[in-house]
Write a protein that holds these residues in place. Structure first.
Motif, PDB file in Angstrom:
ATOM      1  N   VAL A  48      -5.233  29.508  63.591  1.00  0.00           N
ATOM      2  CA  VAL A  48      -4.623  29.190  64.876  1.00  0.00           C
ATOM      3  C   VAL A  48      -3.362  30.024  65.078  1.00  0.00           C
ATOM      4  O   VAL A  48      -3.206  30.693  66.098  1.00  0.00           O
ATOM      5  N   ALA A  49      -2.453  29.992  64.086  1.00  0.00           N
ATOM      6  CA  ALA A  49      -1.194  30.718  64.221  1.00  0.00           C
ATOM      7  C   ALA A  49      -0.586  30.950  62.845  1.00  0.00           C
ATOM      8  O   ALA A  49      -0.771  30.148  61.930  1.00  0.00           O
ATOM      9  N   LEU A  50       0.123  32.064  62.703  1.00  0.00           N
ATOM     10  CA  LEU A  50       0.805  32.419  61.469  1.00  0.00           C
ATOM     11  C   LEU A  50       2.251  32.737  61.762  1.00  0.00           C
ATOM     12  O   LEU A  50       2.577  33.244  62.848  1.00  0.00           O
ATOM     13  N   ILE A  51       3.118  32.499  60.760  1.00  0.00           N
ATOM     14  CA  ILE A  51       4.504  32.933  60.863  1.00  0.00           C
ATOM     15  C   ILE A  51       4.936  33.434  59.496  1.00  0.00           C
ATOM     16  O   ILE A  51       4.749  32.770  58.481  1.00  0.00           O
ATOM     17  N   ALA A  52       5.487  34.642  59.478  1.00  0.00           N
ATOM     18  CA  ALA A  52       5.954  35.238  58.231  1.00  0.00           C
ATOM     19  C   ALA A  52       7.407  34.852  57.982  1.00  0.00           C
ATOM     20  O   ALA A  52       8.096  34.374  58.885  1.00  0.00           O
ATOM     21  N   SER A  53       7.865  35.101  56.759  1.00  0.00           N
ATOM     22  CA  SER A  53       9.225  34.727  56.398  1.00  0.00           C
ATOM     23  C   SER A  53      10.263  35.379  57.287  1.00  0.00           C
ATOM     24  O   SER A  53      11.282  34.785  57.588  1.00  0.00           O
ATOM     25  N   GLY A  54       9.980  36.616  57.702  1.00  0.00           N
ATOM     26  CA  GLY A  54      10.927  37.304  58.560  1.00  0.00           C
ATOM     27  C   GLY A  54      10.876  36.879  60.004  1.00  0.00           C
ATOM     28  O   GLY A  54      11.698  37.313  60.817  1.00  0.00           O
ATOM     29  N   GLY A  55       9.899  36.029  60.332  1.00  0.00           N
ATOM     30  CA  GLY A  55       9.817  35.519  61.692  1.00  0.00           C
ATOM     31  C   GLY A  55       8.671  36.004  62.540  1.00  0.00           C
ATOM     32  O   GLY A  55       8.354  35.367  63.542  1.00  0.00           O
ATOM     33  N   VAL A  63      -5.405  30.506  71.804  1.00  0.00           N
ATOM     34  CA  VAL A  63      -4.242  29.628  71.954  1.00  0.00           C
ATOM     35  C   VAL A  63      -3.004  30.377  72.451  1.00  0.00           C
ATOM     36  O   VAL A  63      -1.967  29.753  72.695  1.00  0.00           O
ATOM     37  N   LYS A  64      -3.092  31.685  72.598  1.00  0.00           N
ATOM     38  CA  LYS A  64      -1.943  32.463  73.069  1.00  0.00           C
ATOM     39  C   LYS A  64      -1.446  31.949  74.417  1.00  0.00           C
ATOM     40  O   LYS A  64      -2.236  31.699  75.324  1.00  0.00           O
ATOM     41  N   GLY A  65      -0.130  31.791  74.497  1.00  0.00           N
ATOM     42  CA  GLY A  65       0.465  31.306  75.734  1.00  0.00           C
ATOM     43  C   GLY A  65       0.497  29.803  75.854  1.00  0.00           C
ATOM     44  O   GLY A  65       1.149  29.259  76.749  1.00  0.00           O
ATOM     45  N   ARG A  66      -0.195  29.109  74.957  1.00  0.00           N
ATOM     46  CA  ARG A  66      -0.220  27.641  74.995  1.00  0.00           C
ATOM     47  C   ARG A  66       0.419  27.021  73.754  1.00  0.00           C
ATOM     48  O   ARG A  66       1.051  25.963  73.849  1.00  0.00           O
ATOM     49  N   PHE A  67       0.240  27.649  72.599  1.00  0.00           N
ATOM     50  CA  PHE A  67       0.748  27.115  71.340  1.00  0.00           C
ATOM     51  C   PHE A  67       1.917  27.972  70.860  1.00  0.00           C
ATOM     52  O   PHE A  67       1.931  29.191  71.072  1.00  0.00           O
ATOM     53  N   THR A  68       2.862  27.321  70.174  1.00  0.00           N
ATOM     54  CA  THR A  68       3.992  28.022  69.587  1.00  0.00           C
ATOM     55  C   THR A  68       4.216  27.537  68.165  1.00  0.00           C
ATOM     56  O   THR A  68       4.361  26.331  67.939  1.00  0.00           O
ATOM     57  N   ILE A  69       4.241  28.473  67.221  1.00  0.00           N
ATOM     58  CA  ILE A  69       4.501  28.139  65.822  1.00  0.00           C
ATOM     59  C   ILE A  69       5.971  28.427  65.533  1.00  0.00           C
ATOM     60  O   ILE A  69       6.534  29.412  66.024  1.00  0.00           O
ATOM     61  N   SER A  70       6.588  27.550  64.751  1.00  0.00           N
ATOM     62  CA  SER A  70       7.980  27.764  64.375  1.00  0.00           C
ATOM     63  C   SER A  70       8.222  27.164  62.998  1.00  0.00           C
ATOM     64  O   SER A  70       7.427  26.346  62.518  1.00  0.00           O
ATOM     65  N   ARG A  71       9.327  27.573  62.401  1.00  0.00           N
ATOM     66  CA  ARG A  71       9.621  27.146  61.035  1.00  0.00           C
ATOM     67  C   ARG A  71      11.102  26.817  60.949  1.00  0.00           C
ATOM     68  O   ARG A  71      11.929  27.644  61.328  1.00  0.00           O
ATOM     69  N   GLU A  72      11.427  25.654  60.471  1.00  0.00           N
ATOM     70  CA  GLU A  72      12.814  25.234  60.317  1.00  0.00           C
ATOM     71  C   GLU A  72      13.139  25.194  58.832  1.00  0.00           C
ATOM     72  O   GLU A  72      12.736  24.273  58.116  1.00  0.00           O
ATOM     73  N   TYR A  73      13.893  26.182  58.379  1.00  0.00           N
ATOM     74  CA  TYR A  73      14.162  26.341  56.946  1.00  0.00           C
ATOM     75  C   TYR A  73      15.030  25.214  56.393  1.00  0.00           C
ATOM     76  O   TYR A  73      14.840  24.777  55.263  1.00  0.00           O
ATOM     77  N   THR A  74      15.960  24.722  57.179  1.00  0.00           N
ATOM     78  CA  THR A  74      16.860  23.682  56.678  1.00  0.00           C
ATOM     79  C   THR A  74      16.127  22.382  56.380  1.00  0.00           C
ATOM     80  O   THR A  74      16.565  21.580  55.567  1.00  0.00           O
ATOM     81  N   LYS A  75      14.998  22.178  57.067  1.00  0.00           N
ATOM     82  CA  LYS A  75      14.215  20.966  56.858  1.00  0.00           C
ATOM     83  C   LYS A  75      12.909  21.230  56.119  1.00  0.00           C
ATOM     84  O   LYS A  75      12.093  20.332  55.937  1.00  0.00           O
ATOM     85  N   ASN A  76      12.708  22.483  55.682  1.00  0.00           N
ATOM     86  CA  ASN A  76      11.455  22.850  55.002  1.00  0.00           C
ATOM     87  C   ASN A  76      10.239  22.397  55.791  1.00  0.00           C
ATOM     88  O   ASN A  76       9.289  21.830  55.241  1.00  0.00           O
ATOM     89  N   THR A  77      10.263  22.637  57.077  1.00  0.00           N
ATOM     90  CA  THR A  77       9.213  22.125  57.941  1.00  0.00           C
ATOM     91  C   THR A  77       8.647  23.216  58.851  1.00  0.00           C
ATOM     92  O   THR A  77       9.395  24.047  59.366  1.00  0.00           O
ATOM     93  N   LEU A  78       7.351  23.172  59.008  1.00  0.00           N
ATOM     94  CA  LEU A  78       6.627  24.056  59.914  1.00  0.00           C
ATOM     95  C   LEU A  78       6.160  23.218  61.109  1.00  0.00           C
ATOM     96  O   LEU A  78       5.773  22.063  60.943  1.00  0.00           O
ATOM     97  N   TYR A  79       6.202  23.821  62.291  1.00  0.00           N
ATOM     98  CA  TYR A  79       5.788  23.110  63.500  1.00  0.00           C
ATOM     99  C   TYR A  79       4.715  23.896  64.256  1.00  0.00           C
ATOM    100  O   TYR A  79       4.624  25.118  64.143  1.00  0.00           O
ATOM    101  N   LEU A  80       3.948  23.165  65.033  1.00  0.00           N
ATOM    102  CA  LEU A  80       3.042  23.784  65.989  1.00  0.00           C
ATOM    103  C   LEU A  80       3.146  22.990  67.288  1.00  0.00           C
ATOM    104  O   LEU A  80       2.696  21.840  67.361  1.00  0.00           O
TER     105      LEU A  80
END
Length: 116
Positions: A48-55, A63-80
């Protein structure tokens, strides 16, 4: 080792939104990239979606334009963040982590159902 726990799935009407979360335990800094995959009944698991360490991010065309992947390092959490959901988005969604040691880890999955 890395342990992953997804949450946030559920039943939503077409056009609705959901946000999936994936809490990672263990050494978050050893993770090279993270992603979301999904598997619908009778179908193969797909990216569905990937995110690398560099962002940098990458999305499936569907799913392009509808889904957004993000990563919050302070909470060790990945979101979709999933907007404009369609019935064809119905699937079990899995969180995935690939470490700098070339190991792969999966969460247990969370069900997303899009239906009126």
């Amino acid at each position: 080792q890395v342990q992953l726990m997804e949450s946030g799935g559920g039943l939503v009407q077409p056009g609705g939104s959901l946000r999936l979360s994936c809490a990672a335990s263990g050494s978050f800094t050893r993770i090279a990239r993270m992603g979301w995959y999904r598997q619908a009944p009778g179908k193969q698991r797909e990216l569905v979606a990937l995110i690398a360490s560099g962002g940098p991010t990458n999305y499936a065309d569907s799913v392009k334009g509808r889904f957004t992947i993000s990563r919050e390092y302070t909470k060790n959490t990945l979101y979709l963040q999933m907007n404009g959901l369609k019935p064809e988005d119905t699937a079990v969604y899995y969180c995935h982590a690939h470490t700098i040691y070339a190991s792969d880890y999966w969460g247990q999955g969370t069900q997303v159902t899009v239906s009126s």
